[in-house]
Design an enzyme around this catalytic site. Sequence first.
Site, PDB file in Angstrom:
ATOM      1  N   HIS A 272       0.853  -1.257  -0.118  1.00 47.25           N
ATOM      2  CA  HIS A 272       0.081   0.014   0.061  1.00 47.25           C
ATOM      3  C   HIS A 272       0.989   1.235   0.019  1.00 47.25           C
ATOM      4  O   HIS A 272       1.760   1.315   0.530  1.00 47.25           O
ATOM      5  CB  HIS A 272      -0.882   0.180   1.241  1.00 47.25           C
ATOM      6  CG  HIS A 272      -2.005   0.916   1.074  1.00 47.25           C
ATOM      7  ND1 HIS A 272      -1.913   2.350   1.333  1.00 47.25           N
ATOM      8  CD2 HIS A 272      -3.354   0.737   1.024  1.00 47.25           C
ATOM      9  CE1 HIS A 272      -2.876   2.897   1.088  1.00 47.25           C
ATOM     10  NE2 HIS A 272      -3.948   2.013   1.162  1.00 47.25           N
TER      11      HIS A 272
ATOM     12  N   ARG B 290      -6.507  10.577  -0.080  1.00 47.74           N
ATOM     13  CA  ARG B 290      -6.174  10.947  -1.415  1.00 47.74           C
ATOM     14  C   ARG B 290      -7.723  11.129  -2.092  1.00 47.74           C
ATOM     15  O   ARG B 290      -7.955  11.972  -2.989  1.00 47.74           O
ATOM     16  CB  ARG B 290      -5.241  10.022  -2.195  1.00 47.74           C
ATOM     17  CG  ARG B 290      -3.913  10.173  -1.745  1.00 47.74           C
ATOM     18  CD  ARG B 290      -2.982   9.212  -2.522  1.00 47.74           C
ATOM     19  NE  ARG B 290      -2.869   7.694  -1.551  1.00 47.74           N
ATOM     20  CZ  ARG B 290      -3.019   6.643  -2.080  1.00 47.74           C
ATOM     21  NH1 ARG B 290      -3.008   6.524  -3.375  1.00 47.74           N
ATOM     22  NH2 ARG B 290      -3.221   5.604  -1.471  1.00 47.74           N
TER      23      ARG B 290
END
Lengths: 277, 605
Positions: free
Chosen positions: B237, B257
């Site tokens: 990740h 994000r």
Amino acid sequence: MSTQTEGQPPAEEATTEEQSDEPTGDRDPETDTTTYTLEVYRGDGEDGELVTYDVPIQAGMVLLDALHWIQANRQPDLAVRWNCKSGRCGSCSMEIDGMPSLSCMKRMSEYDADTPIRVTPMRAFPVVKDLVCDVSWNYEVNAEIEPFTPAPDADFTFYQPDVERSREFRRCIECFLCQDVCHVLREHDKKDAYAGPRYLVRSAGLHFHPEDTADRTEWMKEDAGVGYCNITHCCSDVCPEDIEITDNAIIPQKERVVDEYYDPLAQIKRKLSDVWS
Amino acid sequence: MSESIDTHELDVLVIGAGGAGLSAAISAAERDVSVGVVCKSLLGKAHTVMAEGGIAAALGNVAPADDWKSHFLDTMKGGWGLNDPRMAEIHAKESPERVRTLQEWGALFDRTDDGKISQRPFGGHRYDRLAHVGDRTGLEMIRTLQDKTVAEGIDVYQECTTTHLLLDGDQVAGALGVWRDDGSPILFRSKAVILATGGLGQCYRITSNSWEYTADGHAMALRAGAALVDMAFVQFHPTGMVWPKSVQGTLVTEGVRGEGGILLNSEDERFMFDYVPDAYEGSVAPTVEEADRWVAGDRDARPPPELLTRDVVARAILSEVSAGRGSPHGGVFLDIANQRSTEYIQEKLPAMVHQFRELAEIDITEDPMEVFPTCHYMMGGIRVDPETQETAVPGLYASGEVAGGLHGANRLGGNSLSDLLVFGNRAGHAAGDRAEGMDTFPPIDDEDVTNKLNSLEAPFEREDGTDPYALHAELQTVMEEYVGIMRDDDRLTTGIERLEDLAERAANTATDGSRAYNPGWEKCFAVRHLVEAGLAIAHAARERTESRGAHTRIDYPEPDEELERVEFAISLVGGEIDIAREAVPAPREELREMLQADTGEEETQ
């Protein structure tokens, strides 16, 4: 007045020195560590003692890291529950200097390196081994709560404010620290009469669900024993999710019980409906 | 011997109590069978609880144009075409219904203005697709499934470690394990067993996975005769915490994000604009101005490059840090403070605000975070039949992260929770059907049970065995150094040699203390599982002489067309690892045409 929970160690214990090759509280510039002293409960429910460990601590480490260091370097069989190590799962509950805490969220920098830190299991539950308690009673209480019950024709159209009413209670990570600190369970061991803060939070979460139709008032009065809570707010104080357990979950449910069972008008109404039915 | 063991007869045994295991148990219990779930931790603590972003499902509540076809195509594209197309189809078609079912069981999702389940954007999904509960979706999901499991009266064996599967000939007959509280053995006799043990993140030093993720299911399935596929594809990740060191690897949700957070290097450059792969050229915003419009809610604009798939973003961060443009603690900056108001961040990302405040003394509404890739998820896993999730071993099923096939070379965010629900449900039904059709429990071989119990006891008997803690640390170092994000033939070959040496020592571990709640003893069996999984990853990675998705080879930096529809299946033959090069199942005609026609662009809404 304080009674001993079955299977719990006595509060005062002899301390044995496991190892102490470094002076406590000194900073080692080479490894960038400071040595802290931990006094950790080792034993089962019947027999145990506090064992002293000196642990090198780097910046940012939490108390659970110190316990992991002990496992890897001194005591491979030291029993500790943990999972997420970021305050999300509620596994690593214990008492640090007597304060019910999540050990993964307690930064070592909060403590004084010159004073030993006492690490003991939750006191309200029987000890299995070391820092691990038997918390199965909680799961038994949980199983008695009437589950989410939507109307058969519920269409699940509802809005963000409807969701927000329940959300605070659904943040609960089931760490059982509220159960541990609650004097009804901790000092008086009324596990047969009182479900404890966690389960009043759960029933509040269900009650405020916009599609739930179940009435848990009788459970709350008779089985959960909501009346046992005398609003000391200890549970709210230890909640790692900052749930206002007493004010937002327990008091409104106390009020519902009062409204239903002790309000004179409601009592007359109930008597009349008994007569007519 | 086995008469004296605590023995339980369960028609269907589910190993693992995360999203997949509980879904499977609930669905199996819809049949006329007895069902039990066994889990290493307390009920409700499985890693699903950590999932933050949401559940990907083409409900079309926010983007009415969304449908299963778009979700299917996004999943295949994100997986670089290596996905099992039938699994990707089933997943895309069934996830909306599973999300609605979860809602009917009490899950309280965030809402749209018209009172439906809200959906948020996520990397690689062309539409706003993730049903979510703030950034605590996993907690809501696990609690809902947990409550349903309890309400259905399903037996839960918590804090019980399963160590071996038991076979009758080639079919499954049960499982053997130990109660963690007192270390005593427990034996399950079962007609069907569902592995839902999750991942293997404990192979790596920097990981978002807890102590539980030790490849138990992978190792048990291999020994029972099942095959592992796509093991080269380990998802790092892109955004794990880097500081303080003790929380290195802890996840920072992609939701940061999704809500507008941007990635910056030490020169304050928004570097993701420089890392857009050809396949995504045209489907992300080329300018800051267009990206900002998308963040502001303009769905005619294209999403910012920070929302490219996880493999792309992880490699970009690694490149920036390697080039000397990293943050003070060796990551890059993730900034939401300058993109969104304090109130917005607190409402949408409360768990992140809390996590950084408590663990790093950083206020993310004021200051940027520092992030670096962390081992997060295993795309590969046990090969299963797409319809039933049955493995090559009759009666043995696998679902969730432990199963392979759905995600191909890279998993899209949000596709894990939906995977758990969809394939947990399918495995539960299939296992329930099998058990319903069997009159008796398969017999258990007492001698086999005795041998397995002896192997569990052995670490207490050895005088000069290996320390399992030191061995685990060494394994993590080897995996990081030789089988990490950037790979090449030399490193992998050295890695395999080191892992083979570790495997020998892992078979010779020693511990002391009592049997009761003894993490040192438990690590003795966990570390064996991890080394076996590490070997599977290293072998698959060495065979795969190309870069694709999460698998990056420095010596083969481009994808190889020859390997586009090839998977490497790993099995044990006579105790030795066998690697077979096989074709990925071909998509049926309709899916093939869809894949050919897909441009990856949004339809006009």
